[in-house]
Design a protein around this motif. Structure first.
Motif, PDB file in Angstrom:
ATOM      1  N   ASP A 222      34.794  29.763  45.171  1.00 36.31           N
ATOM      2  CA  ASP A 222      35.129  30.582  43.998  1.00 36.31           C
ATOM      3  C   ASP A 222      35.625  31.963  44.422  1.00 36.31           C
ATOM      4  N   ASP A 223      34.976  32.540  45.425  1.00 35.98           N
ATOM      5  CA  ASP A 223      35.347  33.888  45.874  1.00 35.98           C
ATOM      6  C   ASP A 223      36.755  33.899  46.481  1.00 35.98           C
ATOM      7  N   ILE A 224      37.080  32.890  47.275  1.00 33.85           N
ATOM      8  CA  ILE A 224      38.418  32.837  47.873  1.00 33.85           C
ATOM      9  C   ILE A 224      39.465  32.629  46.781  1.00 33.85           C
ATOM     10  N   GLU A 225      39.180  31.729  45.845  1.00 37.44           N
ATOM     11  CA  GLU A 225      40.124  31.475  44.745  1.00 37.44           C
ATOM     12  C   GLU A 225      40.418  32.753  43.965  1.00 37.44           C
ATOM     13  N   SER A 226      39.391  33.582  43.787  1.00 39.40           N
ATOM     14  CA  SER A 226      39.568  34.817  43.015  1.00 39.40           C
ATOM     15  C   SER A 226      39.908  36.010  43.902  1.00 39.40           C
ATOM     16  N   LEU A 227      40.173  35.761  45.176  1.00 40.08           N
ATOM     17  CA  LEU A 227      40.524  36.780  46.171  1.00 40.08           C
ATOM     18  C   LEU A 227      39.398  37.806  46.366  1.00 40.08           C
TER      19      LEU A 227
ATOM     20  N   LEU B 258      38.352  41.696  56.018  1.00 37.11           N
ATOM     21  CA  LEU B 258      37.876  41.016  54.811  1.00 37.11           C
ATOM     22  C   LEU B 258      36.530  41.532  54.323  1.00 37.11           C
ATOM     23  N   SER B 259      35.789  42.196  55.184  1.00 39.17           N
ATOM     24  CA  SER B 259      34.414  42.563  54.841  1.00 39.17           C
ATOM     25  C   SER B 259      34.350  43.924  54.180  1.00 39.17           C
ATOM     26  N   ASP B 260      33.200  44.205  53.614  1.00 36.81           N
ATOM     27  CA  ASP B 260      32.835  45.512  53.027  1.00 36.81           C
ATOM     28  C   ASP B 260      33.657  45.853  51.785  1.00 36.81           C
ATOM     29  N   SER B 261      34.859  46.379  51.956  1.00 36.77           N
ATOM     30  CA  SER B 261      35.609  46.875  50.799  1.00 36.77           C
ATOM     31  C   SER B 261      36.178  45.724  49.974  1.00 36.77           C
ATOM     32  N   PRO B 262      36.100  45.820  48.634  1.00 38.28           N
ATOM     33  CA  PRO B 262      36.859  44.873  47.812  1.00 38.28           C
ATOM     34  C   PRO B 262      38.332  44.958  48.196  1.00 38.28           C
ATOM     35  N   PRO B 263      39.051  43.848  48.192  1.00 38.67           N
ATOM     36  CA  PRO B 263      40.408  43.834  48.748  1.00 38.67           C
ATOM     37  C   PRO B 263      41.398  44.727  48.015  1.00 38.67           C
TER      38      PRO B 263
ATOM     39  N   THR C 180      47.647  43.259  44.504  1.00 37.99           N
ATOM     40  CA  THR C 180      48.035  44.450  45.265  1.00 37.99           C
ATOM     41  C   THR C 180      46.825  44.942  46.048  1.00 37.99           C
ATOM     42  N   GLN C 181      46.901  44.787  47.366  1.00 34.51           N
ATOM     43  CA  GLN C 181      45.767  45.128  48.214  1.00 34.51           C
ATOM     44  C   GLN C 181      45.707  46.631  48.481  1.00 34.51           C
ATOM     45  N   GLY C 182      44.501  47.103  48.803  1.00 39.34           N
ATOM     46  CA  GLY C 182      44.338  48.502  49.169  1.00 39.34           C
ATOM     47  C   GLY C 182      44.867  48.776  50.577  1.00 39.34           C
ATOM     48  N   MET C 183      44.985  50.053  50.882  1.00 41.81           N
ATOM     49  CA  MET C 183      45.474  50.474  52.200  1.00 41.81           C
ATOM     50  C   MET C 183      44.331  50.486  53.218  1.00 41.81           C
ATOM     51  N   VAL C 184      44.701  50.441  54.494  1.00 43.61           N
ATOM     52  CA  VAL C 184      43.738  50.725  55.562  1.00 43.61           C
ATOM     53  C   VAL C 184      43.889  52.205  55.908  1.00 43.61           C
ATOM     54  N   THR C 185      42.769  52.918  55.932  1.00 42.49           N
ATOM     55  CA  THR C 185      42.809  54.373  56.095  1.00 42.49           C
ATOM     56  C   THR C 185      42.103  54.801  57.382  1.00 42.49           C
ATOM     57  N   HIS C 186      42.385  56.024  57.796  1.00 40.04           N
ATOM     58  CA  HIS C 186      41.779  56.556  59.022  1.00 40.04           C
ATOM     59  C   HIS C 186      41.842  58.078  58.942  1.00 40.04           C
TER      60      HIS C 186
END
Length: 834
Positions: A695-700, A638-643, A565-571
């Motif tokens: 490894d990072d892609i496999e673990s999202l 994909l950058s900065d915030s954990p997904p 379950t991914q986080g939201m994009v906020t503004h």
């Protein structure tokens, strides 16, 4: 590669066309490769995708592309959850047909998704509003009916008297219809139901095997299913009848100070007074869900009837209460205000006793309540023979005694209720049943499917257009041949999304899916979507899969092996003084203040929240792609915030991502296939990056993979030209390919590699290069660092001591002093004592 800047305006469409022409991402069910099914929750075609969609689908796309590179046959499809109320609302407001509005939106959103270069198998595209999808859903519904898992009964619903339709609980806001604003009524209608309760135990137990689901989602499902052990027993009423109630806290029976029944309960309905009828009507205008009633004012009507307490003999008043629902338990409750907040609020309002029967210890039996009920654990007090017992022991004791009296029995109950799937609206799957005065309700023949929606409808009159269509509902009874009418209810759209993942995997024309094909792909290896669907969609999909397995159509019970379950994009939000919202492209910063571009009117900047059309704090992906290209947008997602966390949108962030795209392009231009020489340290960093990014892609952990690519980019930029550096550049192209596929394809071609990078295998790792064979040794003298040495890993103490003492920096520090002792910590430290 003479250009120093990457040109996404030309590269993006060129490579998107190349993938499409080559059918690069078309899944082959007959492939011998190991299969991987990557799926994001499909979108509702509202007209435009938003940045939240982009984040969701970018994550799935990276994983799908990576799985292809690692030798998997990947199924990564896309479709449209296309039925539902918004299309009918658009029809009412804009005078258009829901089908035309929906299909236009699909074409627009499909074009937007294609601009982002997603590795989707468009050959499997489906839309739930098309007969070649919903006709199969009708067939499955009939299969479930034949298996005894579909039935029809009268049920209370939210009825909007203006729009003349049933509303979902989410469409009732403050007791009013979300569109009409009319007070919602409770009304009994004949509704269709799916017997999800038949699977309650299995759905609950199945959560234990979902190791790759978030714990919070499993807990939400567990609470929704709501298994509890309690007591069902009957009070003797003063009118000579008995009243069954159910309680999960039989231990608190000595704290009961009143009994309450639902407005639809036979006890309430039997009252012959105008005041009772008025109160019942008032209750029907209230909410119909437990969640709504938790927050509503607690109201009651004293029936004048009393209930005899089974142990004390006290006469407890019986009320009709607006917070008791007929669909929950027996429609009647034993009210214990000291230890249930709803009961506490009611008792406070009507000045009823609030006895304490659970306390932290027996010495606190007389402790007063501090303005609210106490639902916690403790020991029983003020409870006769239960005093001093723990809660669980007291529950067992009361159940034993009630059963001995023959007044009731211990019982396991479930919060889960059967799934009401009837919707009184046009834009949905027609329920495939026929009403005949002679034969009753009979299933439509399968050879009459699909039962399609009529096109010639209008929405000028409130209510369901299928009800008033002059011919559509008129049909001959399939049993007796007499005049009959079609069912005009349509299915809840959650039904459409409860099996779409099966249809993606197998799409024969003559049946919903092929069992053997399903076995090849299911369960979905990775499912990605918003946590707002953690309960209903996922629960219904789990139920539907189990139901189809029970009747032998498939062999899988759990549809989704892994869930993310991914986080939201906020503004942040922007508001004028009158409270109206402005979109980000309508405002600009003027010094330290914000103003509207149009007229310089001052603007208040609100907090950063989830992007929402109503708050206008949305960012249009098309505008961003026009300016920065698809890869910069993907990289930002994909950058900065954990997904799993929210991602704040920022102009500075997307600009930084764009700069990195061009930085990589410049680095790729330094590729020299003729370069000679070895850089062992760079080789090691390259292979460590290959393994770590995988490894990072496999673990999202996409943000971690991004960080590794930044690190390797920096190392390659600093390295001297060599064969190792060129190999690292080629590897960087491949590592970036799942995330920035257009840039990677352009670079792959420019550096002379064969084929497309989308078809290239993931770079192989040399295990020997993952092991550090050199270490950095710190050399200290007088407690201070004097030098660092590079030494072979595992070097002997004697060799490290010799290297340290040979250092010029160390010799200057010693300045001729006699060395008394040398302390060596292998692979880490040499400490010299003088």
């Amino acid at each position: 590669m003479s250009d120093t800047r990457f040109d996404p305006a030309s590269a993006d469409p060129r490579w998107q066309a190349a993938w499409e022409n080559a059918q690069t991402f078309r899944a082959d069910s007959d492939s011998a490769k190991p299969k991987s099914y990557v799926l994001e929750m499909f979108p509702y075609p509202s007209g435009r995708i938003h940045i939240g969609h982009v984040r969701n689908y970018t994550m799935g796309d990276v994983l799908a592309r990576y799985k292809r590179a690692t030798g998997h046959e990947v199924l990564h499809p896309m479709g449209w959850d296309a039925f539902g109320m918004p299309a009918e609302n658009a029809a009412m407001e804009k005078g258009v047909h829901p089908g035309g509005w929906t299909r236009d939106n699909i074409e627009h959103m499909k074009a937007q998704l294609k601009r982002l270069g997603f590795a989707l198998d468009w050959s499997r595209e489906l839309a739930t509003c098309e007969p070649d999808y919903y006709g199969h859903e009708q067939a499955l519904f009939l299969d479930l009916y034949e298996a005894g898992l579909v039935y029809r009964k009268e049920s209370e619903v939210n009825w909007d008297p203006v729009d003349m339709t049933v509303l979902a609980n989410e469409q009732v806001i403050d007791g009013k219809g979300w569109r009409s604003g009319a007070p919602v009524e409770r009304r009994k209608l004949a509704q269709w139901f799916l017997k999800i309760t038949d699977f309650a135990e299995d759905l609950l137990e199945g959560l234990g095997g979902l190791d790759n689901w978030p714990d919070k989602v499993k807990l939400m499902q567990e609470n929704w299913i709501g298994k509890s052990r309690g007591l069902e027993f009957s009070f003797d009423l003063s009118n000579g009848e008995t009243l069954p109630v159910y309680t999960t806290r039989p231990d608190t029976i000595f704290g009961a100070s009143f009994v309450a029944v639902a407005a639809d309960h036979p006890v309430a309905q039997a009252l012959d007074s105008e005041a009772a009828r008025e109160f019942i009507a008032l209750c029907k205008r209230g909410g119909t869900t437990a969640a709504e009633l938790e927050t509503a004012e607690k109201l009651g009507f004293d029936t004048g009837i009393t209930a005899r307490h089974p142990f004390t003999g006290a006469d407890l008043p019986v009320y009709i209460a607006n917070f008791v629902l007929m669909d929950y338990g027996t429609g009647a409750i034993m009210a214990v205000p000291g230890h249930d907040q709803r009961d506490f609020e009611f008792a406070t309002k009507y000045d009823l006793p609030i006895p304490r029967v659970v306390a932290p210890g027996v010495e606190e039996a007389g402790k007063p309540f501090d303005g609210e009920a106490e639902a916690g654990e403790g020991v029983l007090v003020n409870s006769d023979f239960l005093d001093g017992m723990a809660v669980d022991d007291a529950k067992r004791e009361i159940i034993t005694r009630i059963e001995a009296q023959g007044r009731g029995e211990g019982k396991t109950v479930w919060r889960l209720r059967d799934w009401g799937v009837s919707r009184q609206r046009y834009w949905g799957t027609p329920i495939p049943f026929i009403h005949c005065e002679t034969c009753g309700v009979v299933p439509a023949p399968k050879d009459s499917l699909p039962i399609t929606l009529p096109e010639d409808v209008d929405f000028k009159t409130p209510g369901n257009p299928l009800e008033r269509h002059p011919t559509w509902s008129k049909v001959d009874c399939p049993t007796c041949g007499g005049a009959a009418r079609r069912e005009t209810d349509t299915l809840d759209t959650f039904a459409d999304s409860s099996w779409y993942f099966l249809r993606f995997a197998s799409q024969p024309s003559g049946k919903p899916f092929d069992r053997d094909e399903i076995a090849k792909w299911l369960p979905v290896d990775q499912y990605i979507g918003g946590v707002e669907h953690a309960i209903l969609h996922l629960l219904y999909a789990r139920f539907w899969t189990r139901a189809l397995a029970r009747i032998g159509l498939i062999d899988v019970k759990e549809p989704f092996a892994s869930l993310f379950t991914q986080g939201m994009v906020t503004h942040e939000t922007y508001q004028l003084g009158d409270g109206s919202y402005l979109s980000p492209d309508q405002v600009r910063k003027n010094g330290s203040d914000w103003v509207r571009i149009e007229d310089g009117a001052p603007v208040d900047v609100g907090r950063v929240i989830k992007m929402s059309k109503s708050k206008k704090n949305v960012v249009d992906p098309d505008t961003i792609i026009d300016h920065y290209g698809a890869d910069a947008v993907r990289w930002f997602m994909l950058s900065d915030s954990p997904p799993e966390r929210d991602l704040p949108w920022s102009e500075a962030g997307i600009e930084g991502c764009s700069r990195f795209v061009h930085r990589l392009w410049r680095l790729f231009s330094a590729y020299d296939p003729q370069a000679q020489g070895e850089d062992k340290a760079l080789d090691r960093r390259t292979h460590q990056a290959i393994a770590a990014v995988a490894d990072d892609i496999e673990s999202l952990g996409f943000n971690k993979a991004v960080a590794r690519i930044y690190e390797l980019t920096g190392a390659v930029e600093k390295a001297q030209p060599s064969a190792s550096r060129s190999a690292a550049i080629r590897t960087l192209v491949q590592l970036a390919a799942p995330m920035m596929p257009h840039l990677a394809e352009e670079a792959w071609a420019a550096i002379g590699q064969d084929g497309m990078v989308a078809d290239a295998p993931w770079p192989e790792v040399d295990p020997a290069l993952l092991v550090e064979d050199e270490v950095t040794i710190a050399v200290q003298h007088k407690g201070k660092l004097r030098d660092t040495l590079t030494a072979p890993k595992g070097a002997s103490k004697e060799a490290l001591e010799e290297m340290a003492l040979a250092s010029e920096k160390v010799q200057r520090s010693l300045d001729g002093a006699a060395v008394r002792k040398v302390i060596v910590v292998p692979d880490r430290l040499v400490n010299i004592v003088t």
